[in-house]
Motif scaffolding. Structure first.
Motif, mmCIF file in Angstrom:
data_model
loop_
_atom_site.group_PDB
_atom_site.id
_atom_site.type_symbol
_atom_site.label_atom_id
_atom_site.label_comp_id
_atom_site.label_asym_id
_atom_site.label_seq_id
_atom_site.Cartn_x
_atom_site.Cartn_y
_atom_site.Cartn_z
ATOM 1 N N TYR A 110 22.865 27.728 42.172
ATOM 2 C CA TYR A 110 22.492 26.378 41.729
ATOM 3 C C TYR A 110 21.532 26.361 40.542
ATOM 4 C CZ TYR A 110 24.633 24.776 46.049
ATOM 5 O OH TYR A 110 25.522 24.513 47.046
ATOM 6 N N GLN A 111 21.047 27.526 40.121
ATOM 7 C CA GLN A 111 20.035 27.525 39.064
ATOM 8 C C GLN A 111 20.659 27.288 37.678
ATOM 9 O OE1 GLN A 111 16.842 30.193 38.951
ATOM 10 N NE2 GLN A 111 17.024 30.841 41.085
ATOM 11 N N PRO A 112 19.996 26.482 36.855
ATOM 12 C CA PRO A 112 20.539 26.234 35.510
ATOM 13 C C PRO A 112 20.256 27.379 34.538
ATOM 14 C CG PRO A 112 18.566 24.927 35.859
ATOM 15 C CD PRO A 112 18.807 25.666 37.148
ATOM 16 N N TYR A 114 18.095 31.654 34.423
ATOM 17 C CA TYR A 114 17.596 32.716 35.292
ATOM 18 C C TYR A 114 16.367 33.412 34.743
ATOM 19 C CZ TYR A 114 21.778 31.502 37.626
ATOM 20 O OH TYR A 114 22.721 30.763 38.269
ATOM 21 N N ASN A 115 15.665 34.062 35.657
ATOM 22 C CA ASN A 115 14.399 34.767 35.444
ATOM 23 C C ASN A 115 13.244 33.768 35.289
ATOM 24 O OD1 ASN A 115 15.778 37.096 35.751
ATOM 25 N ND2 ASN A 115 15.690 37.738 33.623
ATOM 26 N N PHE A 116 12.038 34.274 35.457
ATOM 27 C CA PHE A 116 10.867 33.396 35.460
ATOM 28 C C PHE A 116 10.716 32.638 34.138
ATOM 29 C CE2 PHE A 116 9.354 36.006 39.054
ATOM 30 C CZ PHE A 116 8.924 34.993 39.900
ATOM 31 N N ASP A 117 11.254 33.226 33.047
ATOM 32 C CA ASP A 117 11.145 32.568 31.750
ATOM 33 C C ASP A 117 12.412 31.810 31.362
ATOM 34 O OD1 ASP A 117 12.859 34.693 31.090
ATOM 35 O OD2 ASP A 117 11.187 35.916 30.354
ATOM 36 N N GLY A 118 13.420 31.793 32.246
ATOM 37 C CA GLY A 118 14.658 31.062 31.954
ATOM 38 C C GLY A 118 15.429 31.646 30.780
ATOM 39 N N GLY A 119 15.210 32.925 30.495
ATOM 40 C CA GLY A 119 15.815 33.555 29.310
ATOM 41 C C GLY A 119 17.302 33.834 29.400
ATOM 42 N N ASN A 120 17.903 33.621 30.570
ATOM 43 C CA ASN A 120 19.340 33.885 30.724
ATOM 44 C C ASN A 120 20.062 32.644 31.231
ATOM 45 O OD1 ASN A 120 17.905 36.661 31.150
ATOM 46 N ND2 ASN A 120 19.997 37.068 30.487
ATOM 47 N N TYR A 229 13.297 23.303 38.787
ATOM 48 C CA TYR A 229 13.721 24.271 37.755
ATOM 49 C C TYR A 229 12.926 24.093 36.449
ATOM 50 C CZ TYR A 229 17.669 24.557 40.987
ATOM 51 O OH TYR A 229 18.432 24.669 42.102
ATOM 52 N N ALA A 230 11.860 23.284 36.501
ATOM 53 C CA ALA A 230 11.032 23.099 35.302
ATOM 54 C C ALA A 230 10.132 24.326 35.112
ATOM 55 C CB ALA A 230 10.178 21.850 35.463
ATOM 56 N N PHE A 231 9.541 24.463 33.933
ATOM 57 C CA PHE A 231 8.595 25.545 33.670
ATOM 58 C C PHE A 231 7.202 24.947 33.754
ATOM 59 C CE2 PHE A 231 12.573 26.580 31.621
ATOM 60 C CZ PHE A 231 12.802 27.859 32.117
ATOM 61 N N PRO A 261 9.757 28.333 41.399
ATOM 62 C CA PRO A 261 10.665 29.054 42.304
ATOM 63 C C PRO A 261 11.103 28.210 43.498
ATOM 64 C CG PRO A 261 8.410 29.940 42.438
ATOM 65 C CD PRO A 261 8.351 28.733 41.563
ATOM 66 N N THR A 262 12.271 28.531 44.035
ATOM 67 C CA THR A 262 12.702 27.896 45.284
ATOM 68 C C THR A 262 11.737 28.309 46.395
ATOM 69 O OG1 THR A 262 14.487 27.697 46.926
ATOM 70 C CG2 THR A 262 14.258 29.839 45.872
ATOM 71 N N LEU A 263 11.585 27.474 47.422
ATOM 72 C CA LEU A 263 10.743 27.883 48.556
ATOM 73 C C LEU A 263 11.599 28.264 49.761
ATOM 74 C CD1 LEU A 263 7.767 25.358 48.297
ATOM 75 C CD2 LEU A 263 8.014 27.636 47.288
#
Ligand code: HEC
Ligand code: HEC
Length: 336
Positions: A110-112, A114-120, A229-231, A261-263
């Protein structure tokens, strides 16, 4: 008349074909998400099928993906820790220490990004990160394909799944196909929302706190997957060695912001935060209760909350209702 016969003929043919297809279908696990979840979007060129999934699972647990053939994806994403690990920073080949905490793969479909910085942008692309990262596999996908070129099991599975030899295309797609089935939606909380199981008084007080304007937890940890999914910056540190989102955007305003992150399964994925610096859920809740450290990019919802010890315990009790034992013990996801 001729066209009518043609149409009838086509229908009969279609019917026969569809019957034939049905007979061919072997047992396929049901990976459909539960009723309280949205549908999963598969990319056009990588729709789910069981052959792809089986190949993806085999690759997920394949040591040949790492340079010295000692670790696999499952080394850092272990089923018993809800597809995370129990290290603050994970260890790659030759014991190299990574720079971030391994996140859970719970509901990654479901993630738009990936990774903590959304780089992928896609799961297919993300596969290249651990393969190339020096502190993870320290290898190269072309070399992996070469290594497995003479392996008839892999070549047969690849032909069956994607109708081509095991290459860059197949490795990235099969792994992503497997990852999209890592759905966890059978926690006590899910059963509560589906009106199957009640929550205890303590858990209910925790849920109410979680969704209250007193804590604002669910502004960031929002929706069915407990993330917007915001930073965001949650005041974890005064100074960060990790640039967070700014690693991708180069913007000062994105410094030390990390993807929320998801909980889900949070009880199983300690230690916490991008650097694994919080050991327990109590430490996390105490952090939020204190209002955290000041940082220019800290979100203004992160302020001292004034929670009592009892309220902190209620919050933790609620967080534990997000554990899904049927996910953690699912034999389909284990290396067997
Ligand atoms: C050495 C430990 C390690 C190995 C091996 C590893 N990962 Fe990871 N994984 C991590 C860490 C650490 C992160 C967080 C990286 C970041 O945010 O920059 C991560 C992040 C991810 C994410 C993104 C999750 C999210 O919420 O954004 C996915 C998906 C993933 N890994 C899949 C895989 C796959 C597939 C493999 C095998 C090809 C693999 N990982 C191998 C440690 C590992
Ligand atoms: C402003 C947005 C925001 C709010 C409000 C917020 N969080 Fe977070 N939360 C985050 C971010 C961002 C992270 C990841 C930070 C990092 O890795 O450095 C995080 C991390 C966590 C983690 C650790 C997750 C993991 O896998 O390591 C837990 C647990 C958590 N939050 C619980 C809560 C609770 C409980 C509340 C309410 C008291 C709350 N959060 C309020 C943004 C927020």
């Amino acid at each position: 008349m001729k066209t009518l016969i043609n149409i009838l003929f086509s229908f009969t043919l279609l019917f026969l074909l569809s019957c034939e297809k049905k007979e061919e279908v072997t047992y396929e696990p049901n990976f459909a998400p539960p009723s309280n979840f949205p549908a999963i979007k598969y990319p056009e060129d990588n729709a789910y099928n069981y052959s792809r999934w089986k190949l993806g699972k085999k690759l997920f647990y394949e040591n040949a993906l790492s340079r010295n053939q000692t670790i696999n994806c499952g080394s850092c994403h272990q089923t018993k820790f809800a597809m995370a690990d129990n290290q603050a920073l994970s260890l790659g080949v030759d014991g190299a220490v990574g720079f971030r905490n391994a996140p859970t793969l719970t509901n990654v479909a479901y993630q738009p990004y990936y990774n903590f910085d959304g780089g992928n942008q896609t799961l297919e692309m993300q596969v290249l990160v651990p393969i190339q990262e020096h502190v993870e596999f320290d290898f190269n996908i072309i070399e992996i394909a070469k290594r497995l070129a003479d392996n008839s099991t892999y070549q047969n599975m690849s032909k069956e799944a994607y109708n081509r030899e095991l290459d860059y295309y197949v490795i990235t797609r099969a792994l992503a196909n497997f990852e999209r089935t890592l759905i966890s939606g059978n926690s006590k909380y899910d059963k509560y929302t589906r009106e199957e199981t009640p929550l205890t008084a303590e858990e209910l007080r925790g849920l109410n706190l979680f969704t209250s304007t007193k804590t604002n937890c669910n502004t960031c940890h929002a929706g069915f997957n407990f993330t917007s999914y915001a930073f965001e910056n949650n005041g974890l540190c005064k100074e960060y060695s990790d640039e967070g989102r700014a690693r991708v955007t180069k913007l000062d305003t994105d410094k030390a912001r990390f993807k929320v992150p998801t909980l889900r399964n949070i009880e199983k994925t300690a230690p916490y935060m991008h650097d694994g610096s919080k050991a327990t859920l109590y430490d996390v809740v105490s952090h939020y209760n204190s209002g955290g450290n000041n940082h220019v990019n800290k979100n203004n919802l992160i302020v001292p909350l004034g929670l009592t010890q009892d309220e902190m315990n209620d919050l933790i009790a609620f967080l534990k209702t997000l554990s899904d034992e049927s996910f953690i013990s699912n034999p389909l996801f284990k290396n067997n």
